[in-house]
Design a protein around this motif. Sequence first.
Motif, mmCIF file in Angstrom:
data_model
loop_
_atom_site.group_PDB
_atom_site.id
_atom_site.type_symbol
_atom_site.label_atom_id
_atom_site.label_comp_id
_atom_site.label_asym_id
_atom_site.label_seq_id
_atom_site.Cartn_x
_atom_site.Cartn_y
_atom_site.Cartn_z
ATOM 1 N N GLN A 48 0.825 -1.209 0.000
ATOM 2 C CA GLN A 48 0.000 0.000 0.000
ATOM 3 C C GLN A 48 0.856 1.255 0.000
ATOM 4 O O GLN A 48 0.556 2.229 -0.702
ATOM 5 N N SER A 49 1.948 1.242 0.787
ATOM 6 C CA SER A 49 2.860 2.381 0.807
ATOM 7 C C SER A 49 3.490 2.589 -0.557
ATOM 8 O O SER A 49 3.625 3.732 -1.032
ATOM 9 N N LYS A 50 3.857 1.496 -1.201
ATOM 10 C CA LYS A 50 4.487 1.583 -2.522
ATOM 11 C C LYS A 50 3.545 2.215 -3.535
ATOM 12 O O LYS A 50 3.945 3.098 -4.312
ATOM 13 N N GLU A 51 2.281 1.789 -3.499
ATOM 14 C CA GLU A 51 1.313 2.332 -4.446
ATOM 15 C C GLU A 51 1.040 3.808 -4.184
ATOM 16 O O GLU A 51 0.908 4.612 -5.113
ATOM 17 N N LEU A 52 0.922 4.184 -2.922
ATOM 18 C CA LEU A 52 0.660 5.583 -2.592
ATOM 19 C C LEU A 52 1.826 6.464 -3.024
ATOM 20 O O LEU A 52 1.631 7.534 -3.619
ATOM 21 N N LEU A 53 3.050 6.054 -2.728
ATOM 22 C CA LEU A 53 4.221 6.839 -3.122
ATOM 23 C C LEU A 53 4.325 6.945 -4.640
ATOM 24 O O LEU A 53 4.700 8.000 -5.171
ATOM 25 N N LYS A 54 4.000 5.875 -5.326
ATOM 26 C CA LYS A 54 4.066 5.897 -6.790
ATOM 27 C C LYS A 54 3.138 6.953 -7.366
ATOM 28 O O LYS A 54 3.469 7.612 -8.369
ATOM 29 N N SER A 55 1.982 7.142 -6.714
ATOM 30 C CA SER A 55 1.031 8.142 -7.209
ATOM 31 C C SER A 55 1.554 9.563 -7.023
ATOM 32 O O SER A 55 0.993 10.514 -7.584
ATOM 33 N N TYR A 56 2.630 9.717 -6.250
ATOM 34 C CA TYR A 56 3.285 11.019 -6.075
ATOM 35 C C TYR A 56 4.685 11.016 -6.688
ATOM 36 O O TYR A 56 5.570 11.742 -6.250
ATOM 37 N N ILE B 160 7.097 8.862 -6.699
ATOM 38 C CA ILE B 160 8.198 8.328 -5.902
ATOM 39 C C ILE B 160 8.221 6.818 -6.123
ATOM 40 O O ILE B 160 7.332 6.090 -5.638
ATOM 41 N N GLU B 161 9.202 6.347 -6.883
ATOM 42 C CA GLU B 161 9.317 4.932 -7.227
ATOM 43 C C GLU B 161 10.269 4.246 -6.250
ATOM 44 O O GLU B 161 11.426 4.657 -6.092
ATOM 45 N N LEU B 162 9.764 3.204 -5.584
ATOM 46 C CA LEU B 162 10.603 2.453 -4.665
ATOM 47 C C LEU B 162 11.428 1.409 -5.407
ATOM 48 O O LEU B 162 11.005 0.882 -6.443
ATOM 49 N N THR B 163 12.600 1.117 -4.852
ATOM 50 C CA THR B 163 13.492 0.109 -5.424
ATOM 51 C C THR B 163 13.941 -0.823 -4.295
ATOM 52 O O THR B 163 13.654 -0.588 -3.119
ATOM 53 N N ALA B 164 14.664 -1.845 -4.672
ATOM 54 C CA ALA B 164 15.287 -2.691 -3.659
ATOM 55 C C ALA B 164 16.444 -1.924 -3.026
ATOM 56 O O ALA B 164 17.068 -1.078 -3.677
ATOM 57 N N PRO B 165 16.733 -2.168 -1.744
ATOM 58 C CA PRO B 165 17.871 -1.476 -1.121
ATOM 59 C C PRO B 165 19.182 -1.904 -1.779
ATOM 60 O O PRO B 165 19.290 -3.017 -2.303
ATOM 61 N N SER C 18 13.813 16.892 -5.919
ATOM 62 C CA SER C 18 12.489 16.522 -6.425
ATOM 63 C C SER C 18 11.812 15.536 -5.480
ATOM 64 O O SER C 18 10.596 15.626 -5.242
ATOM 65 N N LEU C 19 12.577 14.610 -4.919
ATOM 66 C CA LEU C 19 12.029 13.656 -3.948
ATOM 67 C C LEU C 19 11.457 14.392 -2.736
ATOM 68 O O LEU C 19 10.344 14.087 -2.281
ATOM 69 N N ILE C 20 12.195 15.363 -2.218
ATOM 70 C CA ILE C 20 11.727 16.131 -1.063
ATOM 71 C C ILE C 20 10.436 16.876 -1.399
ATOM 72 O O ILE C 20 9.471 16.885 -0.617
ATOM 73 N N THR C 21 10.395 17.476 -2.571
ATOM 74 C CA THR C 21 9.204 18.213 -2.998
ATOM 75 C C THR C 21 8.002 17.281 -3.130
ATOM 76 O O THR C 21 6.887 17.619 -2.714
ATOM 77 N N ASN C 22 8.225 16.095 -3.698
ATOM 78 C CA ASN C 22 7.130 15.134 -3.862
ATOM 79 C C ASN C 22 6.634 14.612 -2.509
ATOM 80 O O ASN C 22 5.434 14.397 -2.314
ATOM 81 N N LEU C 23 7.566 14.393 -1.586
ATOM 82 C CA LEU C 23 7.166 13.972 -0.250
ATOM 83 C C LEU C 23 6.330 15.043 0.434
ATOM 84 O O LEU C 23 5.360 14.740 1.141
ATOM 85 N N TRP C 24 6.708 16.309 0.238
ATOM 86 C CA TRP C 24 5.936 17.403 0.813
ATOM 87 C C TRP C 24 4.533 17.447 0.209
ATOM 88 O O TRP C 24 3.543 17.672 0.929
ATOM 89 N N THR C 25 4.416 17.210 -1.084
ATOM 90 C CA THR C 25 3.104 17.198 -1.726
ATOM 91 C C THR C 25 2.230 16.097 -1.143
ATOM 92 O O THR C 25 1.059 16.312 -0.816
ATOM 93 N N LEU C 26 2.788 14.900 -0.990
ATOM 94 C CA LEU C 26 2.058 13.800 -0.364
ATOM 95 C C LEU C 26 1.697 14.154 1.079
ATOM 96 O O LEU C 26 0.579 13.902 1.533
ATOM 97 N N TYR C 27 2.664 14.714 1.782
ATOM 98 C CA TYR C 27 2.508 15.049 3.210
ATOM 99 C C TYR C 27 1.297 15.946 3.431
ATOM 100 O O TYR C 27 0.487 15.710 4.340
ATOM 101 N N THR C 28 1.153 16.975 2.619
ATOM 102 C CA THR C 28 0.030 17.902 2.783
ATOM 103 C C THR C 28 -1.263 17.336 2.226
ATOM 104 O O THR C 28 -2.335 17.530 2.811
ATOM 105 N N ALA C 29 -1.171 16.629 1.102
ATOM 106 C CA ALA C 29 -2.387 16.103 0.485
ATOM 107 C C ALA C 29 -3.065 15.063 1.349
ATOM 108 O O ALA C 29 -4.302 14.999 1.420
ATOM 109 N N LYS C 30 -2.278 14.249 2.051
ATOM 110 C CA LYS C 30 -2.826 13.158 2.861
ATOM 111 C C LYS C 30 -2.742 13.437 4.365
ATOM 112 O O LYS C 30 -3.094 12.582 5.164
ATOM 113 N N PRO D 114 10.098 2.939 3.086
ATOM 114 C CA PRO D 114 9.212 4.083 3.368
ATOM 115 C C PRO D 114 8.547 3.949 4.729
ATOM 116 O O PRO D 114 8.263 2.846 5.199
ATOM 117 N N TYR D 115 8.333 5.078 5.375
ATOM 118 C CA TYR D 115 7.544 5.110 6.608
ATOM 119 C C TYR D 115 6.561 6.264 6.517
ATOM 120 O O TYR D 115 6.954 7.427 6.386
#
Length: 711
Positions: free
Chosen positions: A386-394, A396-401, A477-489, A512-513
């Motif tokens: 669920q976290s992966k899908e939500l981040l993708k919509s903003y 933010i693409e997750l990868t393997a560590p 860009s990652l920081i900006t996208n996280l901020w967009t998610l942060y306020t939107a949700k 992700p957390y």
Amino acid sequence: MLPHRSRCLSKKLRYPCPNSRLTYAPFSSSARRNGYDDTIANLKIGKDTRVIFQGFTGKLATANAKESIEWGTNVVGGVKPGGSGEHLGLPVLPSVRAAMEQLKPDATGIYVAAHQAPAAIEEAIEAEVPLIVAVAEHIPIHDIMRIHSMLQTQSKSRLVGANAPGIISAIGRCRIGFQPLPTFSPGHVGIVAKSGTLSYETVGSLTRSGVGQSLCIAVGGDVIAGTSFVDALKVFEHDTDTEGIIIVGELGGTSEEEAADWIRDYKKRTKDPKPIAAVIGGFQAAPGRVMGHAGAWTGLGEGTSESKWKALSDAGVTMVDHPAKFGGVMKEILAQSGRDERSAAQAQQRRSYHTSRSASRPTVPPSSSISTTYHQKRSLHLSPEQSKELLKSYNIELTAPPADTENTHFVGIDVARGARSPSIIAAPTSSPSQLSHRVRRFPFDYRTGPTQETISAAISYLQLDAAAPKTKAQTASLITNLWTLYTAKEAITATVSLAPSPSQDTLQIWNPYLFFDDAAFKSNNRHADLHALRDTSTLHPTSLEAEASGIVFIPLASPSTTTASSPPRNNLIGTLVNGAGLAMNTNDVLSLRLSPTTTSANFLDTGGKATSQTISTSFKLILQDPRVAVVFVNIFGGLTLGDMIAEGIILAFKEVGVDKPVVVRIKGTNEEEGRRILQEARLPIVAFDDFEEAVREVGRLAGVASDGKEI
């Protein structure tokens, strides 16, 4: 216009804050550094303070206003949106601005529901009311951050709260809040507290010892408070009515450490400093849980209850383990300071309390640490997918560590509690063992979002200065996208781990957390789609049952046994308490007095709006635990009524079938009536007035002496 005393204080209170332990960079805006601090003097209320009520004609405001007026508070009217006329023989105005023009108030008490409170606070700020007191619980944190972005750019209005019982001057007979009035007496001890119930305990102890109070400021238990401990200390320093000071703190945030730094500086620059005592709650808090108050959790890089205790003790503050000790303590330290010679004789006779700078601190569960408490167990838990899908919509693409985790970094958006704002949170490592020591916060204005300057400072701290331009741009860009998610949700925390790919063409992002504000949903029904993802299978069944009744119930681990073959403990204490702060402190004291052989089985906060049915349900939850040998009901009533608690206990005997010994201690509102009801019920209940006597009886019934030895 402010009362005369406040106007006289205003110039004295304008000095820069001392150096702090805070792990975040300062704001670059001069308005943030100066404006809001100029309103600290507005906290000094008194007999001349003109008070209005917002939501004046409501049931709660009406009852409160009647009590406050009878006590002596100078209530001059109130506001009902679009209304007019009279209420309680006082004028009703259609807006706060109209009330400011016609009634000239110095303060407003906001008595509206959580979903209406943000607009009411903003209306008061726009009308430039000098002191705004917000008592509502469950105001969404994003609304509060937006409000603080307004407050930080002005110098007229000061906020107390939210989620606070308010502010009260015992000397000036001025109450803006819902504190139990019979508990207070005029005198010369100033109090600042996060917890309402612990502040009542403190005041009750002082009054019983013949020590009165000057000003009591309850800053509240939210993640971000409108007024901090340091703000209150600045008032007490210059208040000629205040001779001694008490701090009532708890886990969560950095306010107690900031207070310790201020006290060190105060003692260095002051020839005759006022004596200060304190208590800290939350030593027995369950790791990874939010302990009743919205702000009662330890964030990454923040101190524990133990470190807060140590910081204050090292600053020369006299520490106690329970606020019922404050009466004797303040008599002694006031006498020692020469500020109250009349009490010197009595002070020398009181030596039985567990206190002093050399006293042992309450114990901390072995599993409690910063690294384990960071990931909070709130009511909403997203699965990794669920976290992966939500981040993708903003975007933010997750990868393997990466295979090599040495050159990794940590970044996200978080709350900077001391700065009262959102912040970029960053660390030049993603190692869990190092994060708490190396993390830093970079605050920014909620309404504008992170500036390029703030983002660049965070990237520099991440030690990505030498990275390829593309890597730095992708991090920005990652920081900006996280901020967009942060306020939107409406998140409280949104973080990830990252590392440049070996080719430095892309970022590797993982771990992700996402920590969301459930108040946004519960109070305002915002983000219903997000909260519909909640997985209740991760929660204890009793916690879910408690939630449905408005109770915060958290099972606690059994104390460590002496050997691996020792049987599980079955002599733990089931606790039923009103107020998160008092519930935490009750667990702390039981552990301190009775451990290592027994301690509390649970944390249970009935909340401020408990009913008889709530108490009965609480007994049901507690008695489902086979480890419980004794039930300890510890109540200090403000909004919670002692007689209602007693009726709830009797109801529990009828509905639940209570088969364990019950010890009850009721203080505060309607305490005598509550004890009378219990006595006349002729049930196997032992009732006490004194907290320490009640704890000793709890230990005896559990087969444990007050020194921790089995009987």
